[in-house]
Motif scaffolding. Sequence first.
Motif, mmCIF file in Angstrom:
data_model
loop_
_atom_site.group_PDB
_atom_site.id
_atom_site.type_symbol
_atom_site.label_atom_id
_atom_site.label_comp_id
_atom_site.label_asym_id
_atom_site.label_seq_id
_atom_site.Cartn_x
_atom_site.Cartn_y
_atom_site.Cartn_z
ATOM 1 N N GLN A 1 38.690 -24.451 -10.463
ATOM 2 C CA GLN A 1 39.006 -25.837 -10.140
ATOM 3 C C GLN A 1 38.415 -26.220 -8.785
ATOM 4 N N SER A 2 37.900 -27.441 -8.696
ATOM 5 C CA SER A 2 37.261 -27.915 -7.464
ATOM 6 C C SER A 2 38.222 -27.901 -6.286
ATOM 7 N N TRP A 3 39.476 -28.323 -6.518
ATOM 8 C CA TRP A 3 40.419 -28.379 -5.404
ATOM 9 C C TRP A 3 40.735 -26.992 -4.862
ATOM 10 N N VAL A 4 40.658 -25.984 -5.741
ATOM 11 C CA VAL A 4 40.869 -24.610 -5.297
ATOM 12 C C VAL A 4 39.729 -24.178 -4.378
ATOM 13 N N HIS A 5 38.502 -24.576 -4.717
ATOM 14 C CA HIS A 5 37.346 -24.224 -3.887
ATOM 15 C C HIS A 5 37.469 -24.838 -2.492
ATOM 16 N N TRP A 6 37.876 -26.115 -2.443
ATOM 17 C CA TRP A 6 38.060 -26.770 -1.142
ATOM 18 C C TRP A 6 39.186 -26.107 -0.366
ATOM 19 N N ALA A 7 40.243 -25.739 -1.063
ATOM 20 C CA ALA A 7 41.371 -25.082 -0.397
ATOM 21 C C ALA A 7 40.953 -23.730 0.172
ATOM 22 N N ILE A 8 40.187 -22.961 -0.596
ATOM 23 C CA ILE A 8 39.720 -21.659 -0.126
ATOM 24 C C ILE A 8 38.825 -21.819 1.095
ATOM 25 N N ALA A 9 37.913 -22.778 1.034
ATOM 26 C CA ALA A 9 36.964 -22.976 2.133
ATOM 27 C C ALA A 9 37.676 -23.289 3.441
ATOM 28 N N TYR A 10 38.577 -24.245 3.417
ATOM 29 C CA TYR A 10 39.180 -24.693 4.678
ATOM 30 C C TYR A 10 40.393 -23.854 5.070
ATOM 31 N N THR A 11 41.054 -23.259 4.106
ATOM 32 C CA THR A 11 42.103 -22.307 4.462
ATOM 33 C C THR A 11 41.487 -21.106 5.165
ATOM 34 N N GLY A 12 40.325 -20.675 4.687
ATOM 35 C CA GLY A 12 39.643 -19.555 5.319
ATOM 36 C C GLY A 12 39.312 -19.835 6.774
ATOM 37 N N ILE A 13 38.785 -21.020 7.048
ATOM 38 C CA ILE A 13 38.443 -21.385 8.429
ATOM 39 C C ILE A 13 39.689 -21.455 9.297
ATOM 40 N N LEU A 14 40.689 -22.185 8.823
ATOM 41 C CA LEU A 14 41.886 -22.414 9.635
ATOM 42 C C LEU A 14 42.712 -21.149 9.813
ATOM 43 N N PHE A 15 42.832 -20.371 8.759
ATOM 44 C CA PHE A 15 43.615 -19.136 8.876
ATOM 45 C C PHE A 15 42.995 -18.208 9.909
ATOM 46 N N ASP A 16 41.699 -17.947 9.789
ATOM 47 C CA ASP A 16 41.041 -17.029 10.719
ATOM 48 C C ASP A 16 41.125 -17.535 12.155
ATOM 49 N N LEU A 17 41.047 -18.835 12.332
ATOM 50 C CA LEU A 17 41.061 -19.401 13.681
ATOM 51 C C LEU A 17 42.453 -19.403 14.299
ATOM 52 N N LEU A 18 43.483 -19.614 13.479
ATOM 53 C CA LEU A 18 44.814 -19.891 14.018
ATOM 54 C C LEU A 18 45.827 -18.768 13.847
ATOM 55 N N ILE A 19 45.548 -17.763 13.025
ATOM 56 C CA ILE A 19 46.604 -16.804 12.705
ATOM 57 C C ILE A 19 47.085 -16.039 13.938
ATOM 58 N N VAL A 20 46.196 -15.623 14.823
ATOM 59 C CA VAL A 20 46.651 -14.889 16.007
ATOM 60 C C VAL A 20 47.474 -15.781 16.933
ATOM 61 N N PRO A 21 47.026 -17.019 17.261
ATOM 62 C CA PRO A 21 47.898 -17.894 18.047
ATOM 63 C C PRO A 21 49.247 -18.154 17.385
ATOM 64 N N LEU A 22 49.278 -18.320 16.071
ATOM 65 C CA LEU A 22 50.551 -18.523 15.373
ATOM 66 C C LEU A 22 51.470 -17.324 15.539
ATOM 67 N N MET A 23 50.901 -16.131 15.486
ATOM 68 C CA MET A 23 51.710 -14.922 15.616
ATOM 69 C C MET A 23 52.137 -14.672 17.057
ATOM 70 N N LEU A 24 51.353 -15.133 18.005
ATOM 71 C CA LEU A 24 51.704 -14.937 19.406
ATOM 72 C C LEU A 24 52.870 -15.824 19.844
ATOM 73 N N TRP A 25 52.954 -17.019 19.277
ATOM 74 C CA TRP A 25 53.994 -17.965 19.681
ATOM 75 C C TRP A 25 55.253 -17.699 18.850
ATOM 76 N N LYS A 26 56.355 -17.478 19.524
ATOM 77 C CA LYS A 26 57.586 -17.094 18.856
ATOM 78 C C LYS A 26 58.031 -18.119 17.825
#
Length: 445
Positions: A198-223
């Motif tokens: 599904q097209s929406w799955v492709h868009w979700a994978i693309a931008y989830t990949g960018i945002l997750f990799d960029l933000l996961i460490v800051p999210l885990m650092l902040w209580k």
Amino acid sequence: MNRFLFKQIDNIGLVLFRAVFGLLITIEAFGAIATGWVRRTLVETPFTFNFIGFDFLQQLQGPGMYYYFAIMGIFGIFATIGFKYRISMVVYAVMWTCVYLMQKSSYNNHYYLMMLLCWIMAFLPAHRWFSVDAKMNPEIKTPSMPRWVLLILILQVWIVYTYASVAKLYPDWLDASMAALLMEGRKHYWLIGDLLQQSWVHWAIAYTGILFDLLIVPLMLWKRTRLLGFIVSIFFHLFNSIVFQIGIFPYMSIAFALFFFSPEILRKRFLPKKILYTGNEVIVPNYRNGLIAVLAIYFAFQIGLPLRHWFFKDDVLWTEEGHRLSWRMMLRSKSGSLTVFVVDKAKGVRERYNYSVLLGPKQQRSVATKPDIMWQLAQKIKTIEAEKGRDVAVFMEAMVRVNNGKYHPLTNPQVDLAAEKWSHFTHSEWILPSPKDYNEKPDTE
């Protein structure tokens, strides 16, 4: 600086990670035998494409690799339980480094991360609680560790995720076409195969990949966002495990959460009998300056190495120069065809060379798209023919496409690759310049 690096903190996250990491590298070793990876990659192939400069590792290749991986698995068990921990981790690190450097056809960023973590863990005091070593030798037992231990592990993970995110900021990822291409080969998956198209799955994978990799460490650092980050991390990595089947990496990544949660929570959930350290002492070792220098050099290397492709001519997606060791994960799909010709210098006879008899299936796919492996194949062919008494020149005609784009010539067919020297730090001029439209999709009816 002393308080920042050498303040003593509770070591429960480290000792728990040691147990999980040890279990995972044990599974990696024995699993490589059970799944046939060792057989396909290191036993059945006549030779492997090692990292250039590590040709001596070819001596390991062959049936003995079954025993080699079994020994690795045993040392992985020792690391898990903390038995002769430092020796076990150093031995595993050396053996895995040799495996990593002796073959590139199954190159994987996750293997590189595992190598780095093996070496890092070998020098950390991860055996001073919840281990056989601490049981047998109570003198080493301690509930604390210096804070720099935690900081280097978090920084290493942060570097990996940040570069993985930044590398995705290019057109074929941003328009979700790369995600669509990745999912196309997973149509056959039970239950989720159709959903993944599904097209929406492709868009979700693309931008989830960018945002997750960029933000996961800051999210885990902040209580305040730590629990949210952990839940997202579990979903993200389990999805990757199911869809991409990338071995132990997703579970190793989930285990990184042990470095972020408080000792109180970890003690309550996993080791309720552990002493909770609250001393907050600052203990400055006599090796302070040397340690700081080593860590500064190491992390300068880790930050600088993924940037090296900017110092090569042309696009890394085309030339592959600077691609490895750079956390460029699942960023592109390449396919190609390769025709090899040899010319007998004494007779002047040009003939097509059947190189496929020398290679396994995965090696054939690699050599068709990666210039450094083409160069290595040319050297191998020259050596084989020399053993037959022939001095030959080796020419290669390679056609390559990136992300299902149009096919374009990759190599200069007039250059004798067997006579070329390889440089790790300069562009190979026999790689043709990337066409302006090399990622343009072919016309379809």
